[in-house]
Design a protein around this motif. Structure first.
Motif, PDB file in Angstrom:
ATOM      1  N   SER A 148       0.850  -1.193   0.000  1.00 38.88           N
ATOM      2  CA  SER A 148       0.000   0.000   0.000  1.00 38.88           C
ATOM      3  C   SER A 148       0.883   1.240   0.000  1.00 38.88           C
ATOM      4  CB  SER A 148      -0.894   0.009   1.241  1.00 38.88           C
ATOM      5  OG  SER A 148      -1.806  -1.056   1.178  1.00 38.88           O
ATOM      6  N   LEU A 149       0.688   2.082  -1.011  1.00 35.03           N
ATOM      7  CA  LEU A 149       1.474   3.313  -1.093  1.00 35.03           C
ATOM      8  C   LEU A 149       0.789   4.421  -0.298  1.00 35.03           C
ATOM      9  CD1 LEU A 149       2.478   3.595  -4.868  1.00 35.03           C
ATOM     10  CD2 LEU A 149       3.505   2.211  -3.070  1.00 35.03           C
ATOM     11  N   GLY A 150       1.502   5.518  -0.080  1.00 33.79           N
ATOM     12  CA  GLY A 150       0.883   6.739   0.429  1.00 33.79           C
ATOM     13  C   GLY A 150       0.249   7.457  -0.762  1.00 33.79           C
ATOM     14  N   GLY A 151      -0.777   8.262  -0.492  1.00 28.18           N
ATOM     15  CA  GLY A 151      -1.537   8.895  -1.573  1.00 28.18           C
ATOM     16  C   GLY A 151      -0.756   9.874  -2.436  1.00 28.18           C
ATOM     17  N   GLY A 152       0.389  10.348  -1.949  1.00 31.07           N
ATOM     18  CA  GLY A 152       1.154  11.322  -2.716  1.00 31.07           C
ATOM     19  C   GLY A 152       2.269  10.711  -3.537  1.00 31.07           C
ATOM     20  N   SER A 153       2.498   9.426  -3.354  1.00 33.31           N
ATOM     21  CA  SER A 153       3.709   8.860  -3.968  1.00 33.31           C
ATOM     22  C   SER A 153       3.651   8.825  -5.498  1.00 33.31           C
ATOM     23  CB  SER A 153       4.039   7.493  -3.380  1.00 33.31           C
ATOM     24  OG  SER A 153       2.899   6.741  -3.201  1.00 33.31           O
ATOM     25  N   PHE A 154       2.446   8.645  -6.053  1.00 31.81           N
ATOM     26  CA  PHE A 154       2.367   8.575  -7.519  1.00 31.81           C
ATOM     27  C   PHE A 154       2.607   9.926  -8.196  1.00 31.81           C
ATOM     28  CE2 PHE A 154       0.649   4.987 -10.310  1.00 31.81           C
ATOM     29  CZ  PHE A 154       1.452   4.057  -9.708  1.00 31.81           C
ATOM     30  N   LEU A 155       2.743  10.977  -7.381  1.00 32.91           N
ATOM     31  CA  LEU A 155       3.110  12.281  -7.950  1.00 32.91           C
ATOM     32  C   LEU A 155       4.541  12.245  -8.475  1.00 32.91           C
ATOM     33  CD1 LEU A 155       1.665  14.560  -5.137  1.00 32.91           C
ATOM     34  CD2 LEU A 155       0.903  14.563  -7.517  1.00 32.91           C
ATOM     35  N   GLN A 156       5.334  11.317  -7.965  1.00 31.39           N
ATOM     36  CA  GLN A 156       6.717  11.204  -8.416  1.00 31.39           C
ATOM     37  C   GLN A 156       6.784  10.227  -9.592  1.00 31.39           C
ATOM     38  OE1 GLN A 156       9.919  11.367  -5.426  1.00 31.39           O
ATOM     39  NE2 GLN A 156       8.358  10.871  -3.896  1.00 31.39           N
ATOM     40  N   GLU A 157       7.223  10.769 -10.711  1.00 35.00           N
ATOM     41  CA  GLU A 157       7.244   9.991 -11.949  1.00 35.00           C
ATOM     42  C   GLU A 157       8.027   8.679 -11.805  1.00 35.00           C
ATOM     43  OE1 GLU A 157       5.428  10.797 -14.505  1.00 35.00           O
ATOM     44  OE2 GLU A 157       6.165   9.179 -15.808  1.00 35.00           O
ATOM     45  N   GLU A 158       9.142   8.754 -11.104  1.00 32.63           N
ATOM     46  CA  GLU A 158       9.984   7.561 -10.948  1.00 32.63           C
ATOM     47  C   GLU A 158       9.237   6.440 -10.209  1.00 32.63           C
ATOM     48  OE1 GLU A 158      13.870   8.810  -9.662  1.00 32.63           O
ATOM     49  OE2 GLU A 158      14.456   6.717  -9.324  1.00 32.63           O
ATOM     50  N   ILE A 159       8.469   6.833  -9.215  1.00 33.97           N
ATOM     51  CA  ILE A 159       7.693   5.840  -8.455  1.00 33.97           C
ATOM     52  C   ILE A 159       6.631   5.224  -9.358  1.00 33.97           C
ATOM     53  CG2 ILE A 159       6.048   5.538  -6.551  1.00 33.97           C
ATOM     54  CD1 ILE A 159       7.584   7.560  -4.931  1.00 33.97           C
ATOM     55  N   LYS A 160       5.936   6.075 -10.079  1.00 34.02           N
ATOM     56  CA  LYS A 160       4.885   5.597 -10.989  1.00 34.02           C
ATOM     57  C   LYS A 160       5.456   4.591 -11.978  1.00 34.02           C
ATOM     58  CE  LYS A 160       2.727   8.430 -13.962  1.00 34.02           C
ATOM     59  NZ  LYS A 160       2.027   9.684 -14.334  1.00 34.02           N
ATOM     60  N   GLN A 161       6.582   4.945 -12.560  1.00 33.86           N
ATOM     61  CA  GLN A 161       7.189   4.081 -13.586  1.00 33.86           C
ATOM     62  C   GLN A 161       7.628   2.741 -13.001  1.00 33.86           C
ATOM     63  OE1 GLN A 161       7.346   4.679 -16.845  1.00 33.86           O
ATOM     64  NE2 GLN A 161       6.425   6.704 -16.679  1.00 33.86           N
TER      65      GLN A 161
END
Ligand code: ADP
Ligand code: S3P
Ligand code: MG
Length: 192
Positions: free
Chosen positions: A89-102
């Motif tokens: 489970s991620l934190g709600g803000g983590s997908f704001l970082q492109e590297e994390i999303k990728q």
């Protein structure tokens, strides 16, 4: 450059990553999934808290949001690259970082927990004090933040509308969807 999917990991062994806005239920549903699928559960916020011996609001206060975002990035990147068969489970803000999303999309199955604003705002009191990003914001400002973040979660492999479902129903829905994917795209595997 397009997204490079890591095909070395069999679909059935891929980590399952939950994304969505604060308070939609990532931590709660992640725990249910872990129990139902007999997989380890990793909540990124809780891991960061353990590592630093303090709750997330305290980390924001003493080290700053930038430092927290850096920890999130390092933690998630490493987990996605080196582990399998986890529920994360991620934190709600983590997908704001492109590297994390990728890194999540390349190595895992990303599930978006989608909750409407109307349902979400009834939950605000439950989470207000433990989410530093919500502090000192009016309801209007929070609504703006809610809608401004919706598009980042559209980068997913599957999503579930969670309005009026309880955590157990949501977990069951996710499992049904994932098992269908396994049967369709990885039928020969003997893994779980
Ligand atoms: N499907 C649901 N229905 C009602 N309340 C829920 C549901 N999922 C989670 N909650 C409640 O909402 C709050 C936030 O849940 P949490 O799992 O911490 O969300 P997140 O990890 O996405 O921030 C908790 O108090 C939890 O009990
Ligand atoms: O959306 C955010 O920026 C944040 C969400 C929180 O996690 P949850 O999504 O589990 O509440 C936590 O990582 C931190 O307070 C910041
Ligand atoms: Mg959480």
């Amino acid at each position: 450059m397009g997204l490079q999917i890591n095909n070395d990991i069999p679909l059935r062994e891929k980590n399952i990553v939950l994304i969505g806005f604060m308070g939609v239920g990532k931590t709660t549903i992640g725990r249910h999934l872990s129990d139902k699928l007999y997989r380890d559960f990793i909540d990124i916020d809780q891991e960061i808290e353990k590592l630093h011996g303090m709750p997330v609001p305290k980390i924001f206060e003493s080290m700053g949001e930038q430092a927290f975002r850096q920890m999130e990035k390092e933690f998630i990147t490493k987990l996605c690259r080196t582990t399998r068969l986890k529920i994360i489970s991620l934190g709600g803000g983590s997908f704001l970082q492109e590297e994390i999303k990728q890194v999540c999309l390349a190595n895992s199955i990303v599930f978006y927990l989608d909750l409407s604003w109307d349902s979400w705002k009834d939950r605000l009191q439950l989470i207000m004090d433990s989410r530093p990003v919500l502090q000192n914001k009016s309801l209007e400002e929070i609504e703006k933040l809610f809608y401004s973040r919706q598009s980042i979660y559209e980068a997913n492999n599957s999503k579930v509308s969670t309005d009026s479902l309880d955590p157990e129903e949501i977990a069951d829905h996710i499992i049904d969807t994932i098992k269908l994917g396994w049967e369709l795209y990885d039928p020969a595997s003997d893994a779980f």
